[in-house]
Each structure stands twice: as C-alpha cells, then as structure tokens.
Design a protein around this motif. Structure first.
Motif, PDB file in Angstrom:
ATOM      1  N   VAL A  83      73.045  64.146  27.509  1.00  0.00           N
ATOM      2  CA  VAL A  83      71.133  64.145  27.396  1.00  0.00           C
ATOM      3  C   VAL A  83      70.858  65.864  27.373  1.00  0.00           C
ATOM      4  CG1 VAL A  83      68.723  63.684  28.592  1.00  0.00           C
ATOM      5  CG2 VAL A  83      70.794  61.978  28.979  1.00  0.00           C
ATOM      6  N   GLN A  84      71.118  67.023  28.170  1.00  0.00           N
ATOM      7  CA  GLN A  84      70.427  68.283  28.198  1.00  0.00           C
ATOM      8  C   GLN A  84      71.502  68.303  26.792  1.00  0.00           C
ATOM      9  OE1 GLN A  84      72.771  69.415  31.458  1.00  0.00           O
ATOM     10  NE2 GLN A  84      71.149  69.808  32.323  1.00  0.00           N
ATOM     11  N   GLU A  85      72.506  67.910  26.282  1.00  0.00           N
ATOM     12  CA  GLU A  85      72.948  68.640  24.943  1.00  0.00           C
ATOM     13  C   GLU A  85      72.021  68.034  24.502  1.00  0.00           C
ATOM     14  OE1 GLU A  85      76.929  66.810  23.727  1.00  0.00           O
ATOM     15  OE2 GLU A  85      76.468  66.897  21.972  1.00  0.00           O
ATOM     16  N   HIS A  86      71.765  66.595  23.393  1.00  0.00           N
ATOM     17  CA  HIS A  86      70.746  66.714  22.785  1.00  0.00           C
ATOM     18  C   HIS A  86      68.974  67.436  22.306  1.00  0.00           C
ATOM     19  CE1 HIS A  86      72.338  62.298  21.507  1.00  0.00           C
ATOM     20  NE2 HIS A  86      73.151  62.909  21.387  1.00  0.00           N
ATOM     21  N   ILE A  87      69.256  67.574  23.818  1.00  0.00           N
ATOM     22  CA  ILE A  87      67.736  68.109  24.126  1.00  0.00           C
ATOM     23  C   ILE A  87      67.861  69.387  23.587  1.00  0.00           C
ATOM     24  CG2 ILE A  87      65.521  69.134  25.672  1.00  0.00           C
ATOM     25  CD1 ILE A  87      66.465  66.820  27.582  1.00  0.00           C
ATOM     26  N   ARG A  88      68.884  70.025  23.899  1.00  0.00           N
ATOM     27  CA  ARG A  88      69.000  71.488  23.221  1.00  0.00           C
ATOM     28  C   ARG A  88      69.291  71.800  21.720  1.00  0.00           C
ATOM     29  NH1 ARG A  88      73.826  72.078  26.368  1.00  0.00           N
ATOM     30  NH2 ARG A  88      72.651  72.186  28.357  1.00  0.00           N
ATOM     31  N   ASP A  89      69.921  70.818  21.409  1.00  0.00           N
ATOM     32  CA  ASP A  89      69.959  71.055  19.582  1.00  0.00           C
ATOM     33  C   ASP A  89      68.862  70.229  18.832  1.00  0.00           C
ATOM     34  OD1 ASP A  89      69.965  68.804  17.831  1.00  0.00           O
ATOM     35  OD2 ASP A  89      71.738  69.564  17.457  1.00  0.00           O
ATOM     36  N   ALA A  90      67.962  69.660  19.886  1.00  0.00           N
ATOM     37  CA  ALA A  90      66.419  69.011  18.826  1.00  0.00           C
ATOM     38  C   ALA A  90      65.840  70.837  19.182  1.00  0.00           C
ATOM     39  CB  ALA A  90      65.915  68.076  19.652  1.00  0.00           C
ATOM     40  N   ARG A  91      65.596  71.531  20.402  1.00  0.00           N
ATOM     41  CA  ARG A  91      65.256  72.486  20.524  1.00  0.00           C
ATOM     42  C   ARG A  91      65.317  73.727  19.372  1.00  0.00           C
ATOM     43  NH1 ARG A  91      63.426  74.007  26.118  1.00  0.00           N
ATOM     44  NH2 ARG A  91      61.608  75.243  25.204  1.00  0.00           N
ATOM     45  N   GLU A  92      66.463  73.230  19.638  1.00  0.00           N
ATOM     46  CA  GLU A  92      67.324  74.651  18.671  1.00  0.00           C
ATOM     47  C   GLU A  92      66.766  74.207  17.049  1.00  0.00           C
ATOM     48  OE1 GLU A  92      71.041  75.525  21.431  1.00  0.00           O
ATOM     49  OE2 GLU A  92      71.251  74.279  19.331  1.00  0.00           O
ATOM     50  N   LYS A  93      66.290  73.728  16.607  1.00  0.00           N
ATOM     51  CA  LYS A  93      66.381  72.801  15.153  1.00  0.00           C
ATOM     52  C   LYS A  93      64.766  72.477  15.101  1.00  0.00           C
ATOM     53  CE  LYS A  93      70.847  70.157  15.172  1.00  0.00           C
ATOM     54  NZ  LYS A  93      71.695  69.470  15.085  1.00  0.00           N
TER      55      LYS A  93
ATOM     56  N   SER B  96      62.385  68.531  31.079  1.00  0.00           N
ATOM     57  CA  SER B  96      62.533  69.601  30.594  1.00  0.00           C
ATOM     58  C   SER B  96      63.824  69.513  30.029  1.00  0.00           C
ATOM     59  CB  SER B  96      62.299  70.805  31.182  1.00  0.00           C
ATOM     60  OG  SER B  96      63.133  70.559  32.957  1.00  0.00           O
ATOM     61  N   GLU B  97      64.514  70.530  29.608  1.00  0.00           N
ATOM     62  CA  GLU B  97      66.799  70.477  29.454  1.00  0.00           C
ATOM     63  C   GLU B  97      66.547  70.554  30.491  1.00  0.00           C
ATOM     64  OE1 GLU B  97      67.028  72.945  26.310  1.00  0.00           O
ATOM     65  OE2 GLU B  97      68.475  73.964  27.837  1.00  0.00           O
ATOM     66  N   GLU B  98      66.606  71.859  31.509  1.00  0.00           N
ATOM     67  CA  GLU B  98      67.148  72.041  32.925  1.00  0.00           C
ATOM     68  C   GLU B  98      66.420  71.977  33.975  1.00  0.00           C
ATOM     69  OE1 GLU B  98      70.593  73.484  30.647  1.00  0.00           O
ATOM     70  OE2 GLU B  98      70.330  72.985  32.869  1.00  0.00           O
ATOM     71  N   GLN B  99      66.724  70.132  34.807  1.00  0.00           N
ATOM     72  CA  GLN B  99      65.709  70.358  36.031  1.00  0.00           C
ATOM     73  C   GLN B  99      66.146  70.787  36.952  1.00  0.00           C
ATOM     74  OE1 GLN B  99      64.939  65.593  34.909  1.00  0.00           O
ATOM     75  NE2 GLN B  99      64.443  66.207  32.704  1.00  0.00           N
TER      76      GLN B  99
ATOM     77  N   PRO C  44      62.473  61.636  33.044  1.00  0.00           N
ATOM     78  CA  PRO C  44      61.831  61.253  31.508  1.00  0.00           C
ATOM     79  C   PRO C  44      61.491  62.121  31.065  1.00  0.00           C
ATOM     80  CG  PRO C  44      60.526  60.403  33.432  1.00  0.00           C
ATOM     81  CD  PRO C  44      61.943  61.185  33.702  1.00  0.00           C
ATOM     82  N   THR C  45      61.817  62.828  29.729  1.00  0.00           N
ATOM     83  CA  THR C  45      61.713  63.566  28.779  1.00  0.00           C
ATOM     84  C   THR C  45      61.091  63.219  27.077  1.00  0.00           C
ATOM     85  OG1 THR C  45      63.674  64.825  29.359  1.00  0.00           O
ATOM     86  CG2 THR C  45      62.506  66.126  27.901  1.00  0.00           C
ATOM     87  N   ILE C  46      60.395  63.362  27.337  1.00  0.00           N
ATOM     88  CA  ILE C  46      59.826  63.243  25.569  1.00  0.00           C
ATOM     89  C   ILE C  46      59.925  64.354  24.300  1.00  0.00           C
ATOM     90  CG2 ILE C  46      57.593  62.573  24.408  1.00  0.00           C
ATOM     91  CD1 ILE C  46      56.998  60.562  26.773  1.00  0.00           C
ATOM     92  N   VAL C  47      60.020  64.016  23.338  1.00  0.00           N
ATOM     93  CA  VAL C  47      60.090  65.715  22.277  1.00  0.00           C
ATOM     94  C   VAL C  47      59.464  65.016  21.401  1.00  0.00           C
ATOM     95  CG1 VAL C  47      62.273  66.526  23.086  1.00  0.00           C
ATOM     96  CG2 VAL C  47      62.274  65.523  21.320  1.00  0.00           C
ATOM     97  N   THR C  48      58.690  66.101  20.567  1.00  0.00           N
ATOM     98  CA  THR C  48      58.321  65.772  19.382  1.00  0.00           C
ATOM     99  C   THR C  48      58.114  66.675  18.234  1.00  0.00           C
ATOM    100  OG1 THR C  48      56.541  67.701  19.870  1.00  0.00           O
ATOM    101  CG2 THR C  48      55.668  64.693  20.469  1.00  0.00           C
TER     102      THR C  48
ATOM    103  N   PRO D 207      67.207  59.257  29.473  1.00  0.00           N
ATOM    104  CA  PRO D 207      65.484  58.853  29.599  1.00  0.00           C
ATOM    105  C   PRO D 207      65.130  59.708  28.629  1.00  0.00           C
ATOM    106  CG  PRO D 207      66.309  60.219  31.371  1.00  0.00           C
ATOM    107  CD  PRO D 207      67.604  59.801  30.642  1.00  0.00           C
ATOM    108  N   LEU D 208      65.670  59.186  27.402  1.00  0.00           N
ATOM    109  CA  LEU D 208      64.725  61.102  26.868  1.00  0.00           C
ATOM    110  C   LEU D 208      64.219  60.541  24.879  1.00  0.00           C
ATOM    111  CD1 LEU D 208      64.651  63.946  25.320  1.00  0.00           C
ATOM    112  CD2 LEU D 208      67.242  63.350  24.249  1.00  0.00           C
ATOM    113  N   ALA D 209      62.735  60.171  25.278  1.00  0.00           N
ATOM    114  CA  ALA D 209      62.368  59.794  24.036  1.00  0.00           C
ATOM    115  C   ALA D 209      61.964  60.444  23.007  1.00  0.00           C
ATOM    116  CB  ALA D 209      60.911  59.444  24.499  1.00  0.00           C
ATOM    117  N   PRO D 210      62.798  61.104  21.816  1.00  0.00           N
ATOM    118  CA  PRO D 210      62.256  61.574  20.803  1.00  0.00           C
ATOM    119  C   PRO D 210      61.538  61.219  19.523  1.00  0.00           C
ATOM    120  CG  PRO D 210      64.433  60.819  19.797  1.00  0.00           C
ATOM    121  CD  PRO D 210      63.721  60.063  21.422  1.00  0.00           C
TER     122      PRO D 210
END
Ligand code: NDP
Ligand SMILES: O=C(O)[C@H](O)CS(=O)(=O)O
Length: 491
Positions: free
Chosen positions: A349-359, A367-370, A379-383, A399-402
């Motif tokens: 989950v953290q890898e997917h959040i980190r990757d998305a933010r880098e892109k 948040s990525e680090e909790q 639960p985490t949401i990215v736009t 629990p990641l909702a992109p």
C-alpha cells in the motif's frame, strides 16, 4: 500492534471448535512436519499452533478421499442434500464462534466475519439443494436403432487451495458444489488462516459427512501441497482461489495430468461514477466496495473513475465519509477496518502511495507513513490518479482509493478495460441507454450497476482474461464438479 494477548478458547461458547490437528479420513491427526504458528494480525500474538502435514500425509488424505468418494457417489442426491443441510444448520448455529475464530486469525471486524460465515454457509445450503437437481438428458437418436443418453457423474477427488482473505467462504464455495455432486474434497487452507477451515471440519464430522469425504490438510509449505494435488493421479479436479501469479504456477503443474481446473484469481476492479449518478449512493457503494475486508478482496474497487463534472463533489463526499471509518482490533466493538494480513501488505500500500505521489498524485486523506503501528493502515484517498501509476495495473489489496478523472464514456471504457484482469467492475449512472452500453462494453465477468456489493451464492462468480477460469455459485457452479458421459445404446 495492540499489546493484548488473545485468549481464543476463552472467547468461544464452544472451545472444541478451535481444532489444531488436521482432519484426514475422519481422524484428527498431528503433522509429521511438526506444527506452525497462527497469529492474530491485530495483536501479533500466537493464537494457535496447527498440525503441519507432510506431502506424504497429504497423499494419504487423497488416498482416503479416493476410496470414500466411491461410496459417497452412491448416495442419492437427496441423501447428500440432507447431510449438507445439517452442515449448514450447524454453521449457522455456531456463527458467533466461527466469526470469532476468523477475526482472531484474519483480522476482519467481527461483524464482517459473522457475515462471511453466513455467506459461506449459503453455498452449503444452496448446493445441498442443487444435489437433487443434477439432471442428465436423453437426445433423439441419430438412427432408428440408436438411443442417446447423457449422464452427469461426479468428477472424483477435488483438491482445493484457498487464500487467507475469506478463510471460510472460499472453501465452502468449492466444497458445497463438490460434495453435492458426489465428489470428495481435500482442502489446503492458507497458512495464515487454517483455523476457520478446521472449525468447519469439526462441524462436517458432527453433521455426519462420511469419513474421507471432506478433509482439511493444513501445511506451512504451500508449494508442496500444490505439487501433490497436481501430480497425484487420484486427484481429478483442482480448484484454486488466489493470485493470478500462483494460478499460473498451478495451471502449469496441472497441465501434465490435463487436470480439470477452476481458477478464481486476481482482479483490478474499476469503479466508475458518471455525472448523472446519485453521488451519495455512489459514495456509499464506493466505501462498501473499496473498504470491505480493509480492501483485501479480489473484487474491491482498485481504480475509481469520476466524470469531471462531479469529480470534486464526489471526492469531497467520499473523504467526509471515509474519515468516519474506525481502524482497530476486529474483536473490539465499533471497528470498521481491521489490520492488514501482513506487514508485506502494508509495504505494498505504501509503495503504491509513494509511486503515485512521485508521479503527481495528491493525498486527499491519510498519508504514506502513518503513526499507526503494526499491521494497521488507515484508509487513504489520492486524487489526480493517472494510468502511469502502479495501482492502474497492479492490485493494491489494501485501503487505498485512487480517484481518476475522465471526460466521456468512450475514454473511461478504454481505461477501465486496459488491464490483464477481468473479474469485477462497477459503475453508477441513471441513463438507461448508458447503463446498457457500459454494462455490455466492460470486459469483466461481473458488473455491479449502482451497487458496490455483488457477492451472493445465487449468481455465477468468476472472471475473464487473467482473472480466472470457471464460475462459482449459482446452478452453474456445480458443473465444474461433474463429468458428462454420452451413452449410445443400440436397440
Ligand atoms: N478471484 C478471487 O475470488 C480471489 C482472488 N484473490 C487474489 O489472491 C491475492 C491475495 O491472496 P493471497 O492469499 O495472497 O494469494 P496467493 O495466491 O499468494 O495465495 C493463495 C493461496 O495459494 C497458496 N499458494 C501460494 N503459492 C503457492 C504455490 N506455489 N503452490 C500452491 N499453493 C500456493 C497460498 O498458501 P500460503 O498462504 O500458505 O502461502 C494460499 O493458500 C490477490 O491477488 C487477490 O486478488 C484472493 C481471494 C479471492
Ligand atoms: O476473495 C474474495 O475476494 C472473494 O471472492 C470476494 S467475495 O466472493 O466475497 O465477493
């Protein structure tokens, strides 16, 4: 991790449901390879030590299942139906204890676990009824002296390998049709969650299912069990639920015996919100679909596509609702989201959040680090999600909702179908013409329209493309455990 320890027997009305030996040929046996530990993912403590069977012991279980199946197939469908109904009744009578055992070993909130027990039992109930309806055919002959009959007969010994995320229902979704058809069954549960499988073996014995018909062979080494199932000539059916990666391994291994296989594999579900959707209903559906089992289901929304005109409104409503979800110990009252099954799951989950933010994605919630410790992840949401990000092609299983933005229907259908997977998909819309066109255009085995929950024993569950082979549930589900025999009679 919470610093409590789990007194699992003390939590049960009937502690005898907490079985730790394997159930083979009607006997409870210890493991030649010793024992392996089962831990509570919320607390990290060891809740049981379970028999670790050797490959030779699994072969012994297959031998017993092979002999037992011959007699079991002689029972009438009505007789099999009666004992399956008793098994269902016992599952429901013990729903609370079975749910507690599941929460302790898998982590899902107790209410969800009890819900899975009812869902899992429904397959035993449904296919018990189907046992009486395995019909053959007579077909008009091709010559005046020829008569054509088609018999449906049980395939033989069925072997199953199942995942940790639904440790009861993934077994009963297979054992139900298998036993109803007259097959015998050897279940190898996930090493993280063997207790749920062993508990239903206790109930199978109590229900009067004959020795050798239903067997549970826990092992710590999954690959050895898989090889025995695929290489043993007495096994005629392999049924697997799990990742596509492991499904491929098993299909390759089963090819040598040209074994009949059912595969319920990975998914990457799109969840599409059109501009004419009921946004409140869509938010409710998205939460049910995304955060059930804390996102650890193969039919979870992995990508949420929102049409541009309603993107901000939907994102705001979703964040407001998700904020209310309570993360915690599944055994505690009021918990909505339990722990993830392993720390490896957290890393993904953290890898997917980190990757998305880098892109270029933006964190809307979470948040990525909790600060949550152990195996908990909020639960985490990215736009600003785009197809270049890992979750566009990989299953997050957490629990990641992109949130992806789209302009028109052709664009979103192309994006939704741009995956090797094809299990579940969902969309919210009101326009009837749009509903029909989108449902037909989505390349998935399952389409939820204005709903985020599609699981029922009454429907054919399964995927296309690399999400699987075959269907489980509905009257179709028993076909995978039957062989069709053509009898040509010259009169
Ligand atoms: N389509 C569907 O209905 C479902 C699909 N899945 C998919 O499974 C994944 C998550 O579940 P997960 O349990 O991690 O999946 P895995 O595929 O890793 O494991 C599933 C089962 O296969 C066993 N296994 C692993 N490797 C082998 C092998 N080489 N030979 C034989 N058995 C093996 C595991 O044993 P052990 O755990 O002991 O290693 C487990 O019992 C996700 O991709 C999810 O989408 C999950 C549930 C339902
Ligand atoms: O393991 C899973 O994800 C299940 O197949 C999903 S369901 O059957 O409970 O919907």
């Amino acid at each position: 991790m919470l610093d409590q320890t789990t007194d699992l027997p003390g939590l049960l009305k009937d502690p005898s449901l907490l079985a730790t030996r394997a159930y083979v040929n009607g006997e409870w046996i210890t493991g030649a390879d010793g024992e392996f530990e089962v831990t509570n993912p919320a607390r990290g403590d060891v809740i049981a030590r379970v028999a670790d069977l050797s490959r030779a012991q699994i072969a012994g279980a297959i031998d017993g299942a092979y002999l037992a199946q011959k007699a079991w197939a002689q029972w009438t469908g009505k007789e099999r139906a009666k004992v399956l109904r008793k098994w269902f009744d016992l599952m429901m009578e013990n729903q609370d204890d079975l749910g507690t055992i599941m929460t302790a070993e898998q982590g899902k909130p107790l209410a969800e676990a009890k819900g899975e027990i009812a869902y899992g039992a429904s397959f035993i109930e449904f296919f018990g009824e189907e046992a009486k309806r395995v019909y053959g055919e007579t077909i008009p002959g091709h010559a005046r002296d020829k008569r054509i009959t088609v018999l449906k007969q049980p395939i033989g010994v069925a072997a199953s390998i199942t995942p940790w995320n639904f440790p009861n229902a993934m077994i009963t979704r297979k054992a139900g049709p298998a036993l109803a058809a007259g097959c015998s069954f050897v279940a190898r549960p996930a090493s993280e969650t063997p207790l749920s499988a062993l508990a239903i073996a206790v109930l199978a014995e109590r229900a009067g299912i004959p020795a050798g018909v239903f067997n549970v062979v826990p092992t710590s080494s999954s690959s050895e069990a898989g090889k025995e199932f695929c290489e043993n000539p007495k096994v005629r059916k392999l049924t697997f639920t799990g990742s596509t990666e492991v499904g491929r391994i098993l299909l390759r291994q089963a090819a040598d015996q040209v074994m009949k296989c059912s595969m319920e594999l990975g998914g990457n579900a799109p969840f599409i919100v059109f501009d004419d959707a009921d946004l409140d209903a869509a938010v409710e559906g998205a939460i049910a679909c995304k955060f059930r089992n804390n996102g650890q289901t193969c039919v979870c929304a992995n990508r949420i596509y929102v049409q541009s005109g309603v993107y901000d409104a939907f994102a705001g409503k979703l964040a407001a609702a998700v904020k209310k979800l309570k993360v915690g110990d599944g055994l505690e009252e009021g918990t909505d989201l339990g722990p993830l099954i392993t720390t490896k799951a957290i890393d993904k989950v953290q890898e997917h959040i980190r990757d998305a933010r880098e892109k270029g994605a933006t964190l809307l919630l979470g948040s990525e680090e909790q600060e949550l410790d152990g195996q908990f992840f909020g639960p985490t949401i990215v736009t600003g999600a785009t197809r270049e990000m890992k979750f566009a092609t990989e299953e997050t299983f957490g629990p990641l909702a992109p949130l992806f933005k789209f302009e028109d229907v052709d664009e979103v259908i192309e994006m939704a179908n741009d995956t090797i997977f094809g299990l579940a998909s969902y969309f919210y819309a009101k326009d009837l013409s749009r509903v029909y066109k989108v449902a037909e255009a989505l390349e998935y085995g399952i389409v939820g329209v204005n709903t985020g929950l599609i699981s029922t024993e009454l429907a054919p569950f399964g995927g296309v493309k690399q999400s699987g082979l075959g269907r489980e549930g509905s009257h179709h589900g028993i076909e995978d455990y039957l062989e069709m025999k053509y009898v040509c009679l010259s009169v």
